[in-house]
Design a protein around this motif. Structure first.
Motif, PDB file in Angstrom:
ATOM      1  N   ILE A 183       1.131  -1.371  -0.561  1.00 22.40           N
ATOM      2  CA  ILE A 183      -0.556   0.026  -0.365  1.00 22.40           C
ATOM      3  C   ILE A 183       0.793   1.801  -0.054  1.00 22.40           C
ATOM      4  CG2 ILE A 183      -1.979   1.692   0.933  1.00 22.40           C
ATOM      5  CD1 ILE A 183      -2.348  -1.207   2.444  1.00 22.40           C
ATOM      6  N   PRO A 184       0.626   1.590  -1.054  1.00 22.01           N
ATOM      7  CA  PRO A 184       1.671   3.214  -1.058  1.00 22.01           C
ATOM      8  C   PRO A 184       1.467   4.051   0.544  1.00 22.01           C
ATOM      9  CG  PRO A 184       0.678   2.935  -3.094  1.00 22.01           C
ATOM     10  CD  PRO A 184      -0.644   2.080  -1.882  1.00 22.01           C
ATOM     11  N   MET A 185       2.575   4.460   0.387  1.00 19.32           N
ATOM     12  CA  MET A 185       2.592   5.313   2.085  1.00 19.32           C
ATOM     13  C   MET A 185       1.819   6.723   1.571  1.00 19.32           C
ATOM     14  SD  MET A 185       5.988   6.903   4.216  1.00 19.32           S
ATOM     15  CE  MET A 185       5.928   5.305   5.299  1.00 19.32           C
ATOM     16  N   PRO A 186       0.898   7.251   1.583  1.00 13.65           N
ATOM     17  CA  PRO A 186       0.475   8.571   1.608  1.00 13.65           C
ATOM     18  C   PRO A 186       1.623  10.198   1.756  1.00 13.65           C
ATOM     19  CG  PRO A 186      -1.110   7.560   3.773  1.00 13.65           C
ATOM     20  CD  PRO A 186       0.498   6.838   3.379  1.00 13.65           C
ATOM     21  N   TRP A 187       1.571  10.818   1.258  1.00  8.32           N
ATOM     22  CA  TRP A 187       2.424  11.924   0.601  1.00  8.32           C
ATOM     23  C   TRP A 187       2.900  12.597   1.688  1.00  8.32           C
ATOM     24  CZ3 TRP A 187       6.100  11.761  -3.109  1.00  8.32           C
ATOM     25  CH2 TRP A 187       5.929  11.553  -4.226  1.00  8.32           C
ATOM     26  N   ASN A 188       1.308  13.393   2.744  1.00  2.38           N
ATOM     27  CA  ASN A 188       1.508  13.882   4.248  1.00  2.38           C
ATOM     28  C   ASN A 188       2.502  13.019   4.723  1.00  2.38           C
ATOM     29  OD1 ASN A 188      -0.535  11.754   4.530  1.00  2.38           O
ATOM     30  ND2 ASN A 188      -1.869  12.981   5.680  1.00  2.38           N
ATOM     31  N   SER A 189       2.528  11.980   4.875  1.00  2.00           N
ATOM     32  CA  SER A 189       3.016  11.025   6.036  1.00  2.00           C
ATOM     33  C   SER A 189       4.856  11.200   5.549  1.00  2.00           C
ATOM     34  CB  SER A 189       2.781   9.417   6.363  1.00  2.00           C
ATOM     35  OG  SER A 189       1.428   9.844   6.365  1.00  2.00           O
ATOM     36  N   LEU A 190       5.237  10.978   4.479  1.00  2.00           N
ATOM     37  CA  LEU A 190       6.422  11.136   4.503  1.00  2.00           C
ATOM     38  C   LEU A 190       7.005  12.209   3.692  1.00  2.00           C
ATOM     39  CD1 LEU A 190       5.842   9.423   0.432  1.00  2.00           C
ATOM     40  CD2 LEU A 190       7.287   8.393   2.735  1.00  2.00           C
ATOM     41  N   ASP A 191       5.975  13.560   3.990  1.00  2.41           N
ATOM     42  CA  ASP A 191       6.671  14.749   4.795  1.00  2.41           C
ATOM     43  C   ASP A 191       6.912  14.797   6.046  1.00  2.41           C
ATOM     44  OD1 ASP A 191       6.290  15.936   1.517  1.00  2.41           O
ATOM     45  OD2 ASP A 191       4.181  17.041   2.104  1.00  2.41           O
ATOM     46  N   GLN A 192       5.671  14.403   6.329  1.00  2.00           N
ATOM     47  CA  GLN A 192       6.200  14.282   8.736  1.00  2.00           C
ATOM     48  C   GLN A 192       7.580  13.534   8.986  1.00  2.00           C
ATOM     49  OE1 GLN A 192       2.571  12.339  10.602  1.00  2.00           O
ATOM     50  NE2 GLN A 192       3.550  13.377  12.206  1.00  2.00           N
ATOM     51  N   ASP A 193       7.560  12.826   8.646  1.00  2.00           N
ATOM     52  CA  ASP A 193       8.702  11.399   8.311  1.00  2.00           C
ATOM     53  C   ASP A 193       9.724  12.469   8.311  1.00  2.00           C
ATOM     54  OD1 ASP A 193       7.116   9.852   8.726  1.00  2.00           O
ATOM     55  OD2 ASP A 193       7.502   8.905   6.844  1.00  2.00           O
ATOM     56  N   ARG A 194      10.307  13.264   7.186  1.00  2.12           N
ATOM     57  CA  ARG A 194      10.974  14.079   6.124  1.00  2.12           C
ATOM     58  C   ARG A 194      11.423  15.096   7.551  1.00  2.12           C
ATOM     59  NH1 ARG A 194       8.160  14.037   1.050  1.00  2.12           N
ATOM     60  NH2 ARG A 194       9.396  12.631  -0.094  1.00  2.12           N
TER      61      ARG A 194
END
Length: 208
Positions: A195-206
């Motif tokens: 399941i692709p990770m949501p973009w907002n989750s990626l931004d939060q991780d960064r």
């Protein structure tokens, strides 16, 4: 010169025959070590299933047949023999199932015991489910409820709790198996995807 050419041609034919004779014992180097999975030879599975006897077929589908087998130590297994291994479909399903099932471990998910990856054979080995699948055995209401809850737990784990999360994409009665106690076990991960990770989750991780 002619003698040398003749020798090389004879050697090539000999090697080709040797490859054909030993094809069941050759394993792909890239799949030699996959966690705790057992690397079976084709001959082992051939013996276990009585040479893939039609009397041992547990199920059949577009992927190939599943056979009931008994290993030398007495362990009962289900052997999925994929077809179209020379084409892309069988090879893709084989690798997808190996990769996906290694990511997800849960009591309501079918676990993989081992595999065989000979040059023209792709087989997956699972525990034998004595009660078949939901497609072949539906009993009283209490049993149906137990099966439904077990399958739901397995899918919940895949979709919400597994890391990374997976989507099964092929949920049907034939792919929900039943153990000795009619506990539901979701199997067949040949079409599963991450399941692709949501973009907002990626931004939060960064940001973290």
């Amino acid at each position: 010169m002619l003698i040398a050419v003749g020798f090389l041609y004879w050697r090539r034919i000999k090697n080709k025959k040797q490859t054909i004779l030993d094809i069941s014992e050759v394993q792909e180097e890239g799949l030699m070590k996959l966690g705790n999975l057992r690397n079976f030879t084709f001959r082992e599975l051939q013996v276990a299933t009585d040479n893939f006897s039609s009397n041992n077929i547990l199920g059949a589908g577009g992927f190939g047949n599943v056979y009931k087998g008994k290993l030398r130590d007495g362990t009962m297994v289900a052997v999925k023999r994929l077809k179209d291994v020379i084409g892309t479909a069988g090879e893709s399903q084989f690798r997808t199932e190996l990769e996906m099932i290694s990511l997800a471990v849960h009591r309501n998910l079918l676990h993989l015991m081992g595999y065989c990856a000979a040059p023209v054979q792709r087989l997956l080995v699972y525990p034998y489910m004595s009660n078949g699948s939901v497609a072949s055995r539906l009993r009283d209401w209490n049993t149906r409820k137990k099966i439904a809850i077990g399958a739901a737990r397995g899918l919940l784990y895949l979709h919400e709790q597994c890391d990374p999360k997976l989507i099964h994409r092929d949920v049907k009665a034939a792919n929900i198996l039943l153990d000795d106690y009619c506990e539901a076990v979701v199997g067949d991960f040949g079409l599963a995807k991450l399941i692709p990770m949501p973009w907002n989750s990626l931004d939060q991780d960064r940001r973290e």
